[in-house]
Motif scaffolding. Structure first.
Motif, short mmCIF file in Angstrom:
data_model
loop_
_atom_site.label_atom_id
_atom_site.label_comp_id
_atom_site.label_asym_id
_atom_site.label_seq_id
_atom_site.Cartn_x
_atom_site.Cartn_y
_atom_site.Cartn_z
N GLU A 823 0.74 -1.29 -0.05
CA GLU A 823 0.53 -0.10 -0.26
C GLU A 823 0.80 1.05 0.10
N ILE A 824 1.46 1.61 0.87
CA ILE A 824 2.14 2.75 1.25
C ILE A 824 3.14 2.52 -0.57
N PRO A 825 4.23 1.75 -0.76
CA PRO A 825 4.84 2.45 -2.56
C PRO A 825 3.66 2.77 -3.15
N ALA A 826 2.22 2.06 -3.57
CA ALA A 826 1.30 2.95 -4.21
C ALA A 826 0.48 4.11 -3.89
N LEU A 827 1.12 4.53 -2.71
CA LEU A 827 0.58 5.60 -2.23
C LEU A 827 -0.51 5.92 -2.14
N VAL A 828 -1.41 4.86 -1.46
CA VAL A 828 -2.27 4.63 -0.86
C VAL A 828 -2.07 5.76 0.27
N PRO A 829 -2.88 6.90 0.53
CA PRO A 829 -3.59 7.66 1.15
C PRO A 829 -3.34 7.26 2.83
N GLY A 830 -4.27 6.64 3.08
CA GLY A 830 -4.82 5.98 4.39
C GLY A 830 -3.59 4.94 4.55
N ALA A 831 -3.30 3.85 4.00
CA ALA A 831 -2.23 3.62 4.91
C ALA A 831 -1.15 4.48 5.27
N ILE A 832 -0.78 5.40 4.60
CA ILE A 832 0.45 6.13 4.82
C ILE A 832 0.28 6.69 6.27
N ARG A 833 -1.48 7.43 6.47
CA ARG A 833 -1.51 8.45 7.49
C ARG A 833 -1.69 7.62 8.40
N MET A 834 -2.13 5.96 8.49
CA MET A 834 -2.30 4.72 9.70
C MET A 834 -0.56 4.58 9.86
N PHE A 835 0.33 3.80 9.40
CA PHE A 835 1.73 4.07 8.92
C PHE A 835 2.29 5.46 9.68
N VAL A 836 2.21 6.21 10.00
CA VAL A 836 2.59 7.77 10.29
C VAL A 836 2.19 7.66 11.74
N ASN A 837 0.95 7.42 11.81
CA ASN A 837 -0.07 7.01 13.28
C ASN A 837 0.28 5.95 14.09
N MET A 838 1.12 4.79 13.61
CA MET A 838 1.42 3.70 13.86
C MET A 838 3.13 3.80 14.37
N VAL A 839 4.48 5.04 13.96
CA VAL A 839 5.50 4.91 14.45
C VAL A 839 5.08 5.91 15.02
N SER A 840 4.54 6.98 15.59
CA SER A 840 4.46 8.14 16.71
C SER A 840 3.87 7.95 17.52
N LEU A 841 3.42 6.84 18.32
CA LEU A 841 2.87 6.62 19.38
C LEU A 841 3.04 6.78 20.14
N GLN A 842 4.62 6.64 20.70
CA GLN A 842 5.56 7.22 21.73
C GLN A 842 5.41 9.14 21.49
N GLN A 843 5.28 9.87 20.68
CA GLN A 843 5.22 10.74 20.94
C GLN A 843 4.92 11.63 21.40
#
Length: 843
Positions: A823-843
């Motif tokens: 999904e991310i190489p295909a630039l699927v907006p929702g997948a990118i948003r969620m992945f950013v949220n997922m790696v931002s959990l401890q921020q």
């Protein structure tokens, strides 16, 4: 490489000379002195039978390799494998290529595997982006055939059957609910084709093209020991090959390196089982082999011909061929003697063909005999070259050409045998519109031992030549004809690597896909265009970017000069979108202009030792996906790549500080410096340091870190206890995935930070996903996890373990089976948003 002794071969052959490495090596290596006698056997064994078989499958690696090795290498049966697609939708265990580039790799692997088992390979998929595409896992044949285009796929399969005319047809899979939909679709089509290939009313255009209907004699399907019609002794050990047929089959499977195929089997009895599904000949409950009741030898064929009115003369010729074949085999392994007998048989085959044409036999019988004798003639050509130790080659001056270029190609023949051949003619074959002019004589009166003859051709590529197509037949080939013992044979030869017409200036854009954040629409997009000159000698061009209307690019153009072919230079551009840019996908295209011509393509070089060099020519474009995205400032991520995905590159484009962690980093580095550590798909299976360092990773979480683990298979050394609270992967794997990319997703914990911080996730973010939702979902997990989503294919039970997260100590552990790597190489907006949220959990 497996060694085998030819312990019981003819007494005249010294055992040390015949101890052979039996199969073609997995990578190009020098020819071994003792290979000739084994290759000679492979070449003459098919002369003993007129039987044929076809195995059908969906993907590269679906072929029943052990059974095919037994039929082709062991019995000499004219054996073919028909594979539907190119495997574009799979994963890659040797590199980062996906999609069409992976399909090219898997096709080349399949071609090399087929050489090892000496079978004829055909694909239903004919070109890049063909309708018969590997679109990912499917749970039904109906979905598969709908996406492929049932009429297209079925017509091509019927055409292959009518062209190759197999006596026996064997689909690689059953039509069972637990089986991949692509596999089931091939079964459905193959079973139906048993009757339809013989019906002139099915695709009648074939008849008009001169392709006759063909009735397969028997249809077999895979079976088990408890219920079968035929058992194939694939564990039988062949002294000449020095291996069992299982082992030979696995040698071919080792060529499927991008799929991690190939296993080592010990010697000993083993069987493959098949059940008779349909037949037009009388059969028994248990059969000795596939061909019981079917003409197998020339004598059998002669009896069938003699039983028809006017068939006596043809029958007599076929009986001669039976005797010829026996004499060829009896001459083995005396090379010159084999060559003499093979050429006598070749003359008799040609005489038999003439007798067939002049006979009053029915048209259908004539068509069948023409085909079988034509196959035998081609086999005799190969046997002749092996027996005479005739080495033929076609060597281009360069394998990389451009339209309008003139180059040189050399055709040569070397005689490594003791027998002299006569009337040698070297012919170069080029596509229509190309020009080939011999610079010296193409005919030679004779060629003796240890002598070489060669001819160099001057070849001109037309100015408007089509760019390289990886699935097309080779552009340049050669034919070497020669006479020996009263008959003439032809050796057909292709270059060792692909000869490709490439763009004069092949361009690669970096990045080739990126995100435009509509919260910062005028943030400049830096674009680097790397240009490789494929024109011979000095060249110059002007590089520019075509951008959407209203966008701005600087500079407008960048002139580049090259001193030599193969030189690479770059041009840097800055692209800006207007402030009013709307969320959508946009395309930027690189253009190389000069001399009144334009080029808009790139050429990806695909090179691996086991498949050689090939190319993927594609438009030189950059996809820009515009949508709103919030990324925390200073977010620092450590990425552990398995080599199967490139998500780290996209995170870096988004402004995340990404470090690719080495084994040393994982084993002894300071992990606490990273806000998040992400493990790529199947990382535990391909980064061995992860197992021994797993306690360090969990301690990192316990101390306040954020660990994200992407999906794994059980065979990736995954164990439930690798997670802080157990996670067990569901089996069988094909039942624990969601293949409908449009399937409904319910957020079970809508207030969780993953769905809210820093980006608000809504139902729209689950739209426009590609290929799949998830793969290899967990079946059991600890109660400590929060189940984030529920999702399943329509009509099936939903999975709730696809997306799991839990607090562990001061930190967070998240396990996700969502296919982020697609999904991310295909630039699927929702997948990118969620992945950013997922790696931002401890921020």
């Amino acid at each position: 490489m497996r060694k085998g002794k030819l312990a019981k071969l003819y007494a005249i052959a010294a055992a040390s000379a015949l101890a052979a490495s039996l199969v073609i090596p997995l990578a190009p290596q020098p020819v071994h002195a003792d290979r000739g006698v084994v290759d000679l056997w492979k070449a003459i064994k098919p002369l003993t039978t007129i039987a044929s078989a076809m195995n059908t499958g969906a993907h590269p690696d679906d072929e029943h390799s052990a059974m095919l090795a037994y039929l082709s290498l062991g019995k000499g049966v004219d054996t073919s494998s028909v594979i539907a697609n190119r495997g574009e939708g799979g994963q890659n265990e040797i590199g980062s290529e996906l999609g069409n580039a992976l399909g090219i790799i898997r096709t080349r692997e399949l071609q090399e595997a087929s050489k090892i088992t000496n079978i004829h390979l055909e694909n239903l998929s004919e070109k890049i982006d063909d309708p018969i595409f590997d679109f990912g896992f499917s749970k039904s044949p109906e979905e598969t055939l709908e996406k492929w285009g049932e009429d297209i796929a079925y017509e091509r399969l019927i055409r292959k059957i009518r062209t190759l005319r197999p006596d026996v047809l064997i689909p690689a899979f059953l039509n069972e609910p637990s089986t991949h939909g692509h596999h089931r679709a091939i079964n459905v089509m193959t079973v139906r084709a048993f009757k339809d290939a013989a019906d002139p009313n099915v695709f009648p255009e074939h008849w008009k093209e001169g392709l006759s209907p063909w009735q397969v004699k028997k249809l077999y399907v895979p079976a088990q020991e408890k219920d079968y019609s035929v058992s194939i002794p694939v564990g039988a050990y062949d002294e000449i090959y020095g291996a069992s047929y299982v082992q030979l089959g696995e040698e071919s499977r080792f060529m499927h390196k991008s799929q991690g195929m190939g296993r080592h089997y010990d010697e000993g009895p083993s069987y493959s089982y098949y059940k008779l599904a349909q037949s037009i000949v009388e059969t028994k409950a248990k059969e000795a082999d596939f061909f019981e009741g079917i003409a197998y030898t020339f004598d059998d064929l002669a009896k069938e011909a003699a039983a028809q009115s006017g068939g006596e003369k043809v029958a007599n010729e076929l009986k001669k061929l039976q005797k010829d074949a026996e004499e060829v085999m009896a001459a083995y392994p005396r090379f010159a003697a084999v060559a003499k007998e093979a050429h006598e048989m070749l003359a008799d085959v040609q005489k038999a063909l003439r007798e067939v044409e002049s006979s009053p036999l029915p048209a259908d019988t004539k068509t069948d005999l023409r085909h079988r004798l034509g196959v035998k003639q081609a086999q005799l050509y190969k046997a002749s070259a092996e027996a005479l130790s005739l080495v033929t080659k076609v060597k281009p001056e360069t394998n990389e050409l451009v339209a309008g270029q003139t180059t040189k190609v050399t055709v040569s023949a070397y005689n490594g045998g003791q027998a002299k051949v006569n009337n040698v003619k070297l012919t170069l074959n080029v596509p229509k519109g190309w020009q080939a002019r011999a610079l010296s004589t193409t005919s030679f009166p004779s060629l003796g031992y240890n002598q070489t003859v060669k001819t160099t051709y001057e070849v001109t590529v037309p100015a408007h030549a089509e760019l390289f197509q990886p699935y097309a037949a080779p552009a340049i080939t050669a034919d070497v004809s020669y006479s020996f013992a009263g008959s003439t044979a032809t050796s057909h030869v292709v270059p060792s690597d692909a000869v490709a017409v490439l763009p004069a200036f092949a361009m690669t854009l970096d990045p080739n896909a990126t995100v435009l954040n509509t919260l910062q629409p005028q943030e400049p997009i830096p674009v680097k265009v790397t240009v490789k000159n494929y024109k011979p000698g000095p060249a110059q061009t002007s590089i520019s970017l075509e951008v959407p209307e209203g966008w701005n690019v600087e500079p407008k153009a960048a002139p580049l000069r090259f001193d030599t072919k193969g030189e690479t230079k770059s041009a840097a551009f800055t692209v800006k979108a207007p402030a009013s840019v709307k969320p959508a996908a946009y395309t930027i295209t690189a253009v190389a202009a000069g001399g009144g011509k334009e080029s808009r393509h790139g050429a990806q070089v695909i090179r691996y030792p086991h498949i050689g060099t090939t190319y993927f020519v594609q438009p030189a474009t950059l996809t820009v996906q515009a949508f709103d995205l919030k990324v925390p400032a200073g977010l620092k991520v450590g990425y552990v790549s398995s080599g199967f995905d490139n998500i780290d590159q996209y995170l870096a484009q988004l402004g995340v500080d990404v470090t690719n962690l080495t084994a040393k980093d994982i084993e002894s580095g300071d992990l606490d410096q990273y806000d998040t550590i992400v493990l790529g798909i199947r990382a535990y299976g391909f980064r061995p340091e992860l197992i021994s360092s797993n306690a360090r990773l969990l301690k990192y979480v316990e101390n306040g870190g954020n660990l994200v683990v992407q999906y794994h298979k059980p065979e990736d050394k995954w164990k439930p206890e690798l997670a802080p609270y157990p996670i067990k992967i569901g089996t069988p794997l094909i039942e624990w995935r969601v293949t409908d990319e449009n399937s409904k997703v319910t957020m079970l914990a809508p207030d969780h930070a993953i769905f809210n911080t820093p980006n608000k996730i809504t139902e729209e973010d689950w739209n426009n996903w590609i290929q799949d939702r998830s793969a290899y979902n967990p079946s059991e997990w600890g109660k400590e996890y929060t189940e984030l989503i529920a999702n399943g294919d329509p009509g099936e039970k939903e999975f709730t373990g696809t997306f799991l997260t839990a607090k562990y100590g001061k930190g967070t552990y998240t396990y996700s089976s969502l296919v982020w790597y697609r999904e991310i190489p295909a630039l699927v907006p929702g997948a990118i948003r969620m992945f950013v949220n997922m790696v931002s959990l401890q921020q």
